[in-house]
Motif scaffolding. Structure first.
Motif, PDB file in Angstrom:
ATOM      1  N   ILE A 315       0.834  -1.204   0.000  1.00 52.81           N
ATOM      2  CA  ILE A 315       0.000   0.000   0.000  1.00 52.81           C
ATOM      3  C   ILE A 315       0.871   1.257   0.000  1.00 52.81           C
ATOM      4  O   ILE A 315       0.604   2.219  -0.727  1.00 52.81           O
ATOM      5  N   LEU A 316       1.934   1.253   0.803  1.00 47.69           N
ATOM      6  CA  LEU A 316       2.849   2.400   0.806  1.00 47.69           C
ATOM      7  C   LEU A 316       3.494   2.584  -0.556  1.00 47.69           C
ATOM      8  O   LEU A 316       3.604   3.694  -1.073  1.00 47.69           O
ATOM      9  N   ALA A 317       3.930   1.476  -1.169  1.00 45.28           N
ATOM     10  CA  ALA A 317       4.604   1.555  -2.464  1.00 45.28           C
ATOM     11  C   ALA A 317       3.663   2.084  -3.543  1.00 45.28           C
ATOM     12  O   ALA A 317       4.043   2.940  -4.353  1.00 45.28           O
ATOM     13  N   ILE A 318       2.436   1.593  -3.561  1.00 45.05           N
ATOM     14  CA  ILE A 318       1.466   2.063  -4.561  1.00 45.05           C
ATOM     15  C   ILE A 318       1.165   3.544  -4.345  1.00 45.05           C
ATOM     16  O   ILE A 318       1.102   4.332  -5.295  1.00 45.05           O
ATOM     17  N   GLY A 319       0.990   3.936  -3.088  1.00 48.82           N
ATOM     18  CA  GLY A 319       0.702   5.334  -2.793  1.00 48.82           C
ATOM     19  C   GLY A 319       1.828   6.257  -3.203  1.00 48.82           C
ATOM     20  O   GLY A 319       1.609   7.344  -3.747  1.00 48.82           O
ATOM     21  N   VAL A 320       3.064   5.834  -2.964  1.00 44.09           N
ATOM     22  CA  VAL A 320       4.217   6.656  -3.324  1.00 44.09           C
ATOM     23  C   VAL A 320       4.344   6.774  -4.842  1.00 44.09           C
ATOM     24  O   VAL A 320       4.714   7.829  -5.371  1.00 44.09           O
ATOM     25  N   GLN A 321       4.026   5.717  -5.559  1.00 43.45           N
ATOM     26  CA  GLN A 321       4.035   5.805  -7.020  1.00 43.45           C
ATOM     27  C   GLN A 321       2.976   6.793  -7.514  1.00 43.45           C
ATOM     28  O   GLN A 321       3.210   7.538  -8.474  1.00 43.45           O
ATOM     29  N   ARG A 322       1.832   6.818  -6.866  1.00 44.88           N
ATOM     30  CA  ARG A 322       0.801   7.792  -7.223  1.00 44.88           C
ATOM     31  C   ARG A 322       1.304   9.211  -6.982  1.00 44.88           C
ATOM     32  O   ARG A 322       1.052  10.123  -7.775  1.00 44.88           O
ATOM     33  N   MET A 323       2.020   9.426  -5.879  1.00 41.06           N
ATOM     34  CA  MET A 323       2.588  10.750  -5.608  1.00 41.06           C
ATOM     35  C   MET A 323       3.560  11.152  -6.711  1.00 41.06           C
ATOM     36  O   MET A 323       3.585  12.308  -7.142  1.00 41.06           O
ATOM     37  N   LEU A 339       4.803  12.593   6.319  1.00 41.92           N
ATOM     38  CA  LEU A 339       4.198  13.527   5.368  1.00 41.92           C
ATOM     39  C   LEU A 339       2.732  13.765   5.676  1.00 41.92           C
ATOM     40  O   LEU A 339       2.249  14.903   5.661  1.00 41.92           O
ATOM     41  N   GLY A 340       2.016  12.711   5.965  1.00 46.02           N
ATOM     42  CA  GLY A 340       0.598  12.855   6.280  1.00 46.02           C
ATOM     43  C   GLY A 340       0.348  13.496   7.627  1.00 46.02           C
ATOM     44  O   GLY A 340      -0.772  13.895   7.934  1.00 46.02           O
ATOM     45  N   ARG A 703      -1.977  15.632   1.139  1.00 48.18           N
ATOM     46  CA  ARG A 703      -3.291  15.002   0.992  1.00 48.18           C
ATOM     47  C   ARG A 703      -3.126  13.510   0.685  1.00 48.18           C
ATOM     48  O   ARG A 703      -3.787  12.666   1.299  1.00 48.18           O
ATOM     49  N   GLN A 704      -2.233  13.196  -0.260  1.00 54.65           N
ATOM     50  CA  GLN A 704      -2.037  11.799  -0.621  1.00 54.65           C
ATOM     51  C   GLN A 704      -1.468  11.006   0.549  1.00 54.65           C
ATOM     52  O   GLN A 704      -1.819   9.848   0.762  1.00 54.65           O
ATOM     53  N   GLY A 705      -0.588  11.644   1.330  1.00 55.55           N
ATOM     54  CA  GLY A 705      -0.058  10.971   2.512  1.00 55.55           C
ATOM     55  C   GLY A 705      -1.153  10.637   3.511  1.00 55.55           C
ATOM     56  O   GLY A 705      -1.157   9.561   4.114  1.00 55.55           O
ATOM     57  N   ARG A 706      -2.088  11.558   3.670  1.00 55.62           N
ATOM     58  CA  ARG A 706      -3.218  11.294   4.571  1.00 55.62           C
ATOM     59  C   ARG A 706      -4.128  10.210   4.004  1.00 55.62           C
ATOM     60  O   ARG A 706      -4.654   9.374   4.749  1.00 55.62           O
ATOM     61  N   VAL A 707      -4.320  10.223   2.683  1.00 56.51           N
ATOM     62  CA  VAL A 707      -5.142   9.183   2.051  1.00 56.51           C
ATOM     63  C   VAL A 707      -4.494   7.814   2.252  1.00 56.51           C
ATOM     64  O   VAL A 707      -5.181   6.824   2.552  1.00 56.51           O
ATOM     65  N   ILE A 708      -3.175   7.748   2.104  1.00 50.36           N
ATOM     66  CA  ILE A 708      -2.470   6.475   2.294  1.00 50.36           C
ATOM     67  C   ILE A 708      -2.670   5.980   3.723  1.00 50.36           C
ATOM     68  O   ILE A 708      -2.950   4.797   3.947  1.00 50.36           O
ATOM     69  N   PRO A 770      -9.235  -8.207  -1.394  1.00 50.86           N
ATOM     70  CA  PRO A 770      -9.971  -7.032  -0.901  1.00 50.86           C
ATOM     71  C   PRO A 770      -9.092  -6.101  -0.073  1.00 50.86           C
ATOM     72  O   PRO A 770      -9.201  -4.870  -0.171  1.00 50.86           O
ATOM     73  N   ALA A 771      -8.210  -6.672   0.743  1.00 49.04           N
ATOM     74  CA  ALA A 771      -7.334  -5.832   1.564  1.00 49.04           C
ATOM     75  C   ALA A 771      -6.389  -5.028   0.689  1.00 49.04           C
ATOM     76  O   ALA A 771      -6.137  -3.843   0.940  1.00 49.04           O
ATOM     77  N   LEU A 772      -5.863  -5.644  -0.354  1.00 51.33           N
ATOM     78  CA  LEU A 772      -4.970  -4.925  -1.272  1.00 51.33           C
ATOM     79  C   LEU A 772      -5.732  -3.840  -2.025  1.00 51.33           C
ATOM     80  O   LEU A 772      -5.197  -2.760  -2.285  1.00 51.33           O
ATOM     81  N   ALA A 773      -6.987  -4.130  -2.394  1.00 50.77           N
ATOM     82  CA  ALA A 773      -7.786  -3.139  -3.119  1.00 50.77           C
ATOM     83  C   ALA A 773      -8.004  -1.886  -2.291  1.00 50.77           C
ATOM     84  O   ALA A 773      -8.140  -0.783  -2.834  1.00 50.77           O
ATOM     85  N   MET A 774      -8.014  -2.034  -0.981  1.00 55.77           N
ATOM     86  CA  MET A 774      -8.182  -0.862  -0.126  1.00 55.77           C
ATOM     87  C   MET A 774      -6.953   0.040  -0.166  1.00 55.77           C
ATOM     88  O   MET A 774      -7.029   1.221   0.162  1.00 55.77           O
ATOM     89  N   GLY A 775      -5.832  -0.515  -0.554  1.00 55.20           N
ATOM     90  CA  GLY A 775      -4.624   0.284  -0.667  1.00 55.20           C
ATOM     91  C   GLY A 775      -4.682   1.293  -1.792  1.00 55.20           C
ATOM     92  O   GLY A 775      -3.918   2.268  -1.793  1.00 55.20           O
ATOM     93  N   VAL A 776      -5.560   1.088  -2.756  1.00 54.39           N
ATOM     94  CA  VAL A 776      -5.705   2.035  -3.869  1.00 54.39           C
ATOM     95  C   VAL A 776      -7.064   2.731  -3.815  1.00 54.39           C
ATOM     96  O   VAL A 776      -7.498   3.324  -4.791  1.00 54.39           O
ATOM     97  N   ASP A 777      -7.709   2.649  -2.655  1.00 53.96           N
ATOM     98  CA  ASP A 777      -9.026   3.271  -2.517  1.00 53.96           C
ATOM     99  C   ASP A 777      -8.900   4.789  -2.606  1.00 53.96           C
ATOM    100  O   ASP A 777      -8.038   5.379  -1.940  1.00 53.96           O
ATOM    101  N   PRO A 778      -9.719   5.441  -3.426  1.00 52.42           N
ATOM    102  CA  PRO A 778      -9.674   6.909  -3.476  1.00 52.42           C
ATOM    103  C   PRO A 778     -10.208   7.500  -2.181  1.00 52.42           C
ATOM    104  O   PRO A 778     -10.777   6.801  -1.341  1.00 52.42           O
ATOM    105  N   GLU A 779     -10.019   8.783  -2.037  1.00 57.67           N
ATOM    106  CA  GLU A 779     -10.435   9.475  -0.814  1.00 57.67           C
ATOM    107  C   GLU A 779     -11.952   9.389  -0.641  1.00 57.67           C
ATOM    108  O   GLU A 779     -12.705   9.789  -1.518  1.00 57.67           O
ATOM    109  N   VAL A 780     -12.394   8.843   0.482  1.00 58.49           N
ATOM    110  CA  VAL A 780     -13.826   8.763   0.804  1.00 58.49           C
ATOM    111  C   VAL A 780     -14.199   9.912   1.729  1.00 58.49           C
ATOM    112  O   VAL A 780     -15.061  10.726   1.426  1.00 58.49           O
TER     113      VAL A 780
END
Length: 941
Positions: A315-323, A339-340, A703-708, A770-780
């Motif tokens: 999840i951290l790796a995917i989030g950092v790639q998005r950043m 950061l968050g 923002r992305q850090g908080r989302v992660i 499902p747990a991995l999918a939550m790692g790319v969940d957009p901001e709710v």
């Protein structure tokens, strides 16, 4: 082409050889450098210029590591127990339980390996994005290449802020100072000279050499690379050092503690369940004992979230790639946590809050003020006096100001396909643009030939260049810099084509002009000059020449704020993040820009570096709580501000671009380097690099850090509540077996609500994708509507634990009710077999966990909010449903998992009962939102 022996000899004693001899032995022309083809050949022969790191782990060891876990040992033990029982009972048919458990172990290993590989690939990609670069001469052209591609014989082009990429012999240097503390421990920058040493000297005294891992603190130079990789002096030190292990972050420690604590709790619960089964239902034969043992092992394995660390890394790796795709390159995954949590952002002004397209709009000389029209780097516009025309005297003065500023200059202005571009400092480029707008200036500049330079430093706050007027004319020193610094060095004033003594009255008037421009938010630069009677061409130009100058005038330069910066600052304030502006500009300019951007009120004051010097640590800490604009500061002041804010409990982000900013960036919780204007040294010291030098990108990264972090909480909420549901289902099903009709369901003795293989199956399909999918969940939830999280705050607070336990209990109750519905007897009379009823319970629990995936996306927001925004979550849920249908309806899987086919009524009951978890959590969230609103109202009152 040099042979290897020559190259080795050149490298061994390069500091004792003339640079020309070193170049000859290494086969390089100092004017053109190596050709691309020759550099490629040497790179292939010698390998990359990298220090030897930890050897890569072979794939077979990575695969084997997936089985090196106490829980896996338990499963393997369960396989052995199952095989022994199967053999003792006569080895009839296939050992189904053993085969199923072994298959699940292998599938878990595949999932674990895939997750680790994905995280490793992401980290490798980020390493490439943040790789250091060096400027070299290749084929007569300057080129920026990765420092890992430097080869022996390369000609390094060094400038202030550069990280030295390899050991190299200097053959040219001008005011060159190199910071070698990382190598020698010497804190002061070392003065470098190309002069050959007369005798052997220790490393710290080899002034004609530069070394890998050091940094250029001042000046410029050129050098021939003599050693690379492990053959460098830094490589020799690396040979003696063991690899250091990075300390885990608070979040990683918390995840580890949670996993360990749950492991202990679940093992205890598993033992209690096993003992309870034995006491309540009894053991009639060895087969019953095997069933109980398998149940206990399966329950322990399924209930402990052993995948938490791996999923966290992914999840951290995917989030950092998005950043990174949004121009914020985070160098280490662990930095995301800080950061968050940032509570203060200390930012430069120029280029970060502004566009860094410096434009001269005012020129003030002894004859008055002139206006320069046009913006940006396109040289279109004109120069007008106060009455619309420039008088002869004012024209001469303005032309001298713009001309001198253009000559005392290292920037370049070029046109490509109609687009004007600059190379170098934007402030210097502003002079190049403005000079083109005044007729006749360019022709006057052509008469001067540059001879030498006294470079700009942050301590001197000025620079000078020495020119000779063609042909064989006088030598003239042109200087530009901070007006207050420059005025102190001036004794005369230019008035028209003559000069007059700079009296106190004229000096005060010049200072008033500077103040007036600063009050209008202009950045000011003064211009001066002097003639030099005689200069030895071979001698180094000394800063002592910068005295008795003739003051010409001052320019007002505007750098328009970025349109998006004001919005980003407002967003930061909404998120509870304080923004502090730190600049070298005039205090009045700093306050005006800060007020325009919404950092402070127009009536706010700015604190200067000189005022900071008078404060002790306690006074400075008190000041930083109130003051948000700091002007005329040096990089050393930045470090003091970071320390003061941190000692006050703040999580500090600090931006920087110059070499002297590196200590402050390294000390800050999140050091942020500029990707465009930043030096290699600052990029190495920082934790994050802004590819676009834009303040708005920092806020987007926060923002992305908080989302992660939110996404991490989501998968923790999901995994733990699901695991609690599995444990409670088995435990309550055993304790209340008589109440729900399980005891009367079979004459075979031992009867359990779920089989061991069913528990492992649930763990496999619901705890992975499902747990991995939550790692790319957009901001709710609106993550910027809350205060910054403290690093000491727990990832799982009391309210979240309450939700985890209550949702887990609801899962267990609806699962057991599903079993009871279709069994004869119990609370609800049914008529189906034990296999069918157990399959209904098994399927109900799977569906409940899949519904729970939507619950877990927020602690308080409805699951229906942005319901379809995460396609990966929907895909993982759909996959889980398909797999469950297969395990229930396919005959060979029925044998493996003890299931029976269900009709539509059964399937409808499973879906309805599973959805109870969703409706329960919706009611719980409504109550939480109402309580939250009430507390907010009370706080407002």
């Amino acid at each position: 082409m040099p042979n290897e022996t020559d190259m080795t000899r050149a490298a061994d004693d390069a500091f004792l050889q003339d640079a020309a001899i070193v170049a000859a032995r290494l086969g390089v022309d100092l004017e053109t450098g190596l050709s691309d083809a020759e550099a490629a050949r040497r790179l292939a022969a010698d390998g990359p210029n990298e220090l030897r790191g930890t050897p890569p782990v072979p794939m077979w060891r990575k695969v084997l590591a997936q089985f090196q876990d106490p829980l896996i040992y338990l499963l393997l033990a369960a396989v052995v127990v199952s095989l022994v029982a199967w053999f003792v009972e006569g080895a009839h048919g296939a050992p189904v339980d053993a085969i199923v458990i072994a298959a699940i172990v292998i599938l878990n290993a595949i999932l674990g390996y895939t997750q680790e590989a994905k995280a490793a690939d992401a980290v490798a990609a980020l390493s490439k994005m943040t790789a250091a670069t060096s400027t070299v001469l290749r084929g007569g052209e300057r080129k920026s290449v990765p420092s890992s591609e430097l080869v022996r014989g390369d000609v390094l082009v060094l400038g202030e802020g550069d990280a030295v990429g390899a050991d190299a012999r200097l053959f040219f240097a001008s005011a060159l100072r190199v910071q070698e503390a990382s190598l020698t421990g010497e804190s002061a920058a070392v003065i470098k000279s190309p002069a050959t040493l007369a005798a052997p000297a220790p490393l710290g005294d080899r002034t004609d050499m530069v070394f890998k891992g050091t940094a250029v603190a001042q000046g410029v130079g050129r050098a021939i690379v003599t050693e690379v990789a492990m053959a460098t002096e830094m490589g020799a030190i690396a040979e003696m050092l063991d690899a250091t292990v990075e300390d885990p972050t608070p979040l990683q420690n918390e995840i580890k503690l949670i996993s360990k604590a749950l492991g202990i709790i679940v093992v205890i619960v598993a033992l209690v369940v096993m003992i309870t089964v034995i006491l309540i239902q009894g053991i009639t034969d060895p087969a019953d004992l095997v069933v109980v043992l398998l149940l206990g092992v399966s329950l322990a394995v399924a209930a402990v979230p052993e995948g938490l660390p791996a999923i966290l890394s992914v999840i951290l790796a995917i989030g950092v790639q998005r950043m990174a795709k949004r121009n914020a390159v985070v160098k280490k995954l662990s930095s995301v946590e800080a950061l968050g949590s940032a509570s203060v952002i200390c930012t430069d002004k120029t280029g970060t809050l502004t566009r860094n397209e410096m434009t001269i709009e005012r020129v003030v000389t002894a004859s008055g003020q002139a206006e320069v029209t046009g913006v940006g780097y396109r040289p279109e516009g004109a120069v007008y006096g106060e009455d619309g025309q420039l008088s002869g005297a004012q024209h001469f003065e303005v032309q001298l100001v713009l001309g001198a500023g253009t000559l005392a200059n290292d920037a370049q202005l070029t046109e490509h396909d109609g687009e004007w571009q600059i190379q170098g400092d934007p402030t210097e480029a502003a002079f190049l643009v403005a000079a083109r707008k005044l007729d006749g200036t360019a022709s006057r500049l052509d008469r001067f030939e540059r001879r030498a330079e006294i470079p700009f430093t942050s301590e001197r706050k000025m620079m000078s260049t020495l020119h000779q007027e063609r042909p064989d004319g006088a030598h003239v020193l042109f200087s530009k810099g901070a007006p207050d610094v420059l005025l102190e060095r001036c004794t005369r004033l230019q008035v028209g084509e003559t000069t007059v003594p700079l009296t106190d009255e004229l000096r005060r008037r010049a200072q008033d002009d500077v103040q007036a421009l600063s009050a209008q938010a202009f950045r000011t630069l003064g211009v001066a000059y002097r003639t030099v009677d005689a200069v030895d061409p071979a001698a180094e130009v000394d800063p002592s020449l910068e005295q008795e100058l003739i003051y010409v005038g001052v320019v007002g330069i505007i750098d328009p704020p970025r349109v998006e910066a004001a919005d980003a600052i407002a967003e930061a304030h909404r998120a509870g993040i304080r923004v502090i502006m730190i600049t070298g500009d005039h205090p009045a300019t700093a306050v005006r820009i800060a007020a325009d951007l919404g950092i402070v009120e127009p009536s706010a004051r700015a604190l200067t570096g000189a005022e900071l010097d008078t404060l002790d640590p306690e006074q400075l800490r008190a000041v930083t709580r109130e003051v948000s604009v700091y002007a005329r500061v040096s990089p050393e002041h930045k470090l003091r501000l970071v320390d003061a804010l941190q000692s006050d409990g703040q999580i500090v982000s600090m931006t920087g671009d110059g070499v002297n900013d590196a200590p402050a960036l390294k000390s800050a919780d999140i050091g942020v380097a500029m990707g465009i204007t930043g030096t290699e040294v600052t990029k190495e010291a920082a934790r994050m690099i802004l590819a676009d030098d834009n303040f708005a990108t920092i806020i987007a990264a926060v923002r992305q850090g908080r989302v992660i972090f939110d996404n991490i909480r989501k998968f923790l909420r999901y995994l733990l509540s699901s695991n609690v549901g599995e444990v409670l289902t088995v435990f309550l099903g055993v304790v209340f077996a008589g109440l729900i009709g399980l005891n009367d369901a079979s004459n075979e003795g031992l009867v359990l609500p779920l089989l061991a293989t069913q528990i492992l199956w649930i763990n496999l399909i619901t705890d992975s994708t499902p747990a991995l999918a939550m790692g790319v969940d957009p901001e709710v939830d609106d993550v910027m509507a809350r205060r910054p999280r403290k690093l000491t705050d727990s990832a799982i607070d009391g309210r979240m634990w309450g939700g985890i336990l209550s949702v887990g209990l609801v899962m267990a109750l609806v699962t057991l009710f599903g079993i009871d519905m279709f069994l004869p007897g119990g609370l609800v009379e049914g008529s189906d077999s034990l296999e069918v009823a157990r399959t209904v319970g098994f399927t109900t629990l799977v569906f409940a966990q899949l519904f729970n995936a939507f619950n877990a996306r927020s602690e308080t927001s409805s699951a229906f909010r942005k319901l379809f925004s995460n396609k990966w979550l929907w895909g993982s849920v759909a996959l889980g449903v398909l797999l469950q249908i297969a395990v229930v309806e396919l005959p060979f899987l029925q044998v493996a998992f003890g299931t029976a086919s269900l009709d539509l009524a059964h399937w409808g009951a499973c879906v309805a009962l599973g959805s109870v978890v969703l409706w329960y959590d919706e009611i719980r969230k409504i109550i939480l939102r109402a309580v939250g609103r009430r507390h907010s109202g009370e706080s407002a009152r």
